[in-house]
Design an enzyme around this catalytic site. Structure first.
Site, PDB file in Angstrom:
ATOM      1  N   GLU B 268       0.821  -1.206   0.000  1.00  0.00           N
ATOM      2  CA  GLU B 268       0.000   0.000   0.000  1.00  0.00           C
ATOM      3  C   GLU B 268       0.860   1.264   0.000  1.00  0.00           C
ATOM      4  O   GLU B 268       0.461   2.305  -0.524  1.00  0.00           O
ATOM      5  CB  GLU B 268      -0.941  -0.016   1.216  1.00  0.00           C
ATOM      6  CG  GLU B 268      -2.260   0.681   0.969  1.00  0.00           C
ATOM      7  CD  GLU B 268      -3.303   0.360   2.030  1.00  0.00           C
ATOM      8  OE1 GLU B 268      -3.004   0.525   3.223  1.00  0.00           O
ATOM      9  OE2 GLU B 268      -4.421  -0.038   1.660  1.00  0.00           O
ATOM     10  N   HIS B 289       8.806 -26.628   0.519  1.00  0.00           N
ATOM     11  CA  HIS B 289       8.080 -27.679  -0.195  1.00  0.00           C
ATOM     12  C   HIS B 289       6.942 -27.097  -1.029  1.00  0.00           C
ATOM     13  O   HIS B 289       5.993 -27.803  -1.343  1.00  0.00           O
ATOM     14  CB  HIS B 289       7.523 -28.691   0.807  1.00  0.00           C
ATOM     15  CG  HIS B 289       8.590 -29.434   1.550  1.00  0.00           C
ATOM     16  ND1 HIS B 289       8.982 -30.701   1.212  1.00  0.00           N
ATOM     17  CD2 HIS B 289       9.373 -29.061   2.594  1.00  0.00           C
ATOM     18  CE1 HIS B 289       9.944 -31.102   2.035  1.00  0.00           C
ATOM     19  NE2 HIS B 289      10.205 -30.122   2.881  1.00  0.00           N
ATOM     20  N   LYS B 400     -14.275   1.628  -2.922  1.00  0.00           N
ATOM     21  CA  LYS B 400     -15.091   2.006  -1.756  1.00  0.00           C
ATOM     22  C   LYS B 400     -16.360   2.716  -2.206  1.00  0.00           C
ATOM     23  O   LYS B 400     -17.450   2.446  -1.701  1.00  0.00           O
ATOM     24  CB  LYS B 400     -14.295   2.937  -0.827  1.00  0.00           C
ATOM     25  CG  LYS B 400     -13.271   2.239   0.042  1.00  0.00           C
ATOM     26  CD  LYS B 400     -12.686   3.244   1.051  1.00  0.00           C
ATOM     27  CE  LYS B 400     -11.472   2.663   1.755  1.00  0.00           C
ATOM     28  NZ  LYS B 400     -10.839   3.637   2.656  1.00  0.00           N
TER      29      LYS B 400
END
Lengths: 427, 427
Positions: B268, B289, B400
């Site tokens: 951010e 792994h 938003k």
């Protein structure tokens, strides 16, 4: 599984519908190659036959008679992630823990947090020599002995046809499941490796395998006819155009581990020969407040894969007189999550950033069977298109040898290189 | 914090010691800029003053009198990750949960899993209008009422000087903590935002802030004199040469959440103007792994940041007669983890893949204070070198607005764009 690739087209990376049309002939060829590999049960391709070849009765038999409070799966990588993905997603009353790391503080805290007399231990290693898994198993076994618990009464082994664990199972007459031939660990979720934990947790294995079989039935010679291939071909085409990162962002907490499973599948299968897309794990809606700034405004080098169930239980948001928040009252958390999902998807598209929507009907056995099988088939298709050796992981051997040498397990030149590390330390 | 950048040099990306020497003048300039910003308490830079400006007594006062079994922190992004990083790392008996998502199934399961009469709720939102946080808080409040618990007796508010939550705190005389001015959420771990949970969990706030202060004291006009700047400058220099991914791989389960906190901080802050390195979360030894194949053999476009404590408690591995595993017996999980850490580091270097080692003395308050402060300062330095607006996140506003519009919270053109989504669905 539903795959919507509409937002993968005509973004900043410039993938056009015509490009996919042109790629579709190669998808048909790859599908033939995959079908041939499946027909011959070739290494790796055999994993895509698991919906038919996996015998759920053997798993049920191994689990029968146990009714524990805790399940400790001792395995690492593909020997843990498939099972963890299933039990995390499906929930239930059984406390499933995965000893998939050798951090001593953490191992000790897990052992302190379970009642070993009501714990089943499932030790999973094809070779029976995986250092982390066997070390943890030795620690668990000792802890059981110290607690006065007969470990031979509470241990189920999942391993290959021979080796340490097989011999131990034979010696102590332990329930033992076979790791299927030709199935690499990261493709083993829908086998004994992934399904024992699911069975013990109460999952419907038939529904899981039926979901996988349904997705297998959808494999076809065109990316437009198979959700799995649509995903595999689109990600490949975007990677070729510069999508170096594939950020997998489920909008369901229950699928957080799925993103981790996917990250192994994708990275270890496709990351070779200087190729391979980097999987990044994210979680919606949370990571809208973390990663979205980068995804929208950072380099145009990413694909965002948005994953969600179409249906889920909901929770109402109470009415409120808090200033400016009345629009939330009377809505629900599910509606909020749905709005955020669609808003994020659109916000990426509006910024020219490619994204793909992957949906399942519900987070249940059938949906998970579809999703896991679909993503495995997508990975195999991508590997065919990229021309990589999808089912091997040669690059990890160097470190295994070095670690073994450092621990006195033999003479390995890699271990010598460790001590020659170049240092430039700032403190 | 110790930073070893030796393995960042002369790998496939071609960063040479001379390049860092040449960059060091710009580091000095950036350090001056940062020092000026701190002296003037400028927005963002003020976060680097928290070791001095944060008042732990106010936090202790807010926590005083509570002795709960559970802490529910209701916040999202920077309002949750700092606290979660601290309480996950430090452990302890308090059951700390973070309601940082609006998945209804998950929220319901968390509420069902805690005794609300012995729960403290800490609702955290600077503005008091964060949709996810306020929705969850309304749900929690209702659940408390339904359980016959007086929420006003069990709620602590952390918010700005005015707004919904401040008004609510005033009205009900709730303990209230101030979100400090000039400190963006992702830089707020060492403030009231991150430290309330730590205090309630029994952490030593003085030691946390002392660790941060010690790292602040090490900021200097040369990357060779400051671990934080060594990290920030090296990552920047590698990013400029093509390290598009920064894979952060702690070798401690207790630091898994740290990698998530770092991912927010990095993404951010630096992901803007088509720039920014993508943080990838990994975990050692587990992801050897999973991701290591890609890191070693995939594209040479990554930096791997290996993080670990120098000291930790250990667990012995019992002796064994299992074939080929005698080398493990008599060793310990800690020695195995150490060998794997060094082997992985060397294996990356042997493949020409850049990596940086970051160490703290122990995973304790002082070490975490150093680590979090150091990584914040590294981020700020990187932002200065890259010339980005480190402390803003403008790209998230679009989504938003769209979500708010979709929920009927106003007239937003972004919401209209959502319904125009291009579809190409394969099922």
């Amino acid at each position: 599984m539903y795959v919507d690739i509409g937002n993968a087209l005509d973004g900043d990376l410039g993938l056009a519908r015509e490009d996919l049309d042109a790629l579709d002939g190669r998808v048909a060829d790859a599908h033939e190659r995959i079908a041939r590999g499946r027909a011959d049960s070739e290494h790796g391709y055999a994993a895509l036959n698991l919906p038919e070849t996996c015998d759920p009765d053997a798993i049920r038999t191994a689990a029968a008679g146990f009714d524990p409070d805790h399940l400790l799966t001792v395995g690492i990588g593909g020997s843990a992630l498939g099972a963890a993905t299933l039990t995390d997603a499906l929930g239930g009353d059984l406390d499933c823990r995965y000893l998939d790391n050798v951090d001593p503080v953490w191992v000790a805290s897990i052992l302190a947090g379970v009642d070993l007399s009501s714990t089943v231990v499932n030790v999973v290693s094809r070779s029976g020599t995986t250092a982390e898994t066997l070390s943890n198993f030795l620690v668990v076994r000792e802890a059981m002995e110290a607690a006065g618990v007969d470990w031979t009464e509470r241990t189920v082994v999942t391993t290959g046809a021979s080796g340490n664990l097989r011999a131990m199972a034979d010696q102590h007459d332990l329930p033992a499941l076979d790791v299927p031939d030709g199935v690499p660990g990261r493709f083993s979720a829908l086998s004994t490796v992934g399904l024992f934990a699911a069975e013990l947790a109460g999952a419907d294995l038939d529904a899981l395998l039926a979901g996988a079989a349904a997705e297998a039935d959808r494999l076809a010679g065109s990316l437009y006819e198979s959700p799995a291939y649509a995903y595999g071909a689109t990600t490949y085409a975007l990677a070729e155009r510069g999508a170096v990162t594939n950020a997998v962002m489920p909008y369901a907490e229950s699928l957080e581990r799925f993103a981790e499973w996917f990250a192994q599948l994708w990275a270890e299968s496709l990351g070779k020969d200087e190729h391979g897309q980097t999987p990044a794990r994210a979680l919606g809606a949370t990571d809208q407040h973390s990663q979205l700034q980068l995804y929208r405004a950072g380099p145009a080098d990413k694909l965002v894969t948005l994953v969600r169930p179409r249906e889920a239980d909901d929770v109402a948001i109470p009415e409120t007189d808090l200033e400016g928040l009345s629009y939330l009252g009377g809505s629900s958390l599910g509606e909020l999550l749905d709005a955020e999902f669609r808003a994020t998807e659109a916000s990426l598209a509006a910024a020219g950033r490619e994204n793909v929507r992957v949906e399942l009907d519900r987070v249940d056995e059938h949906g998970l069977g579809e999703l896991l099988y679909g993503m495995e088939a997508a990975t195999v298709l991508y590997g065919e298109l990229a021309g990589v050796s999808t089912f091997t992981q040669p690059a990890v051997e160097w470190g295994k040898n070095a670690a073994r040498g450092l621990l006195g397990g033999g003479d390995f030149p890699e271990a010598d290189a460790v001590s020659e590390k170049r240092r430039l330390e700032v403190e």
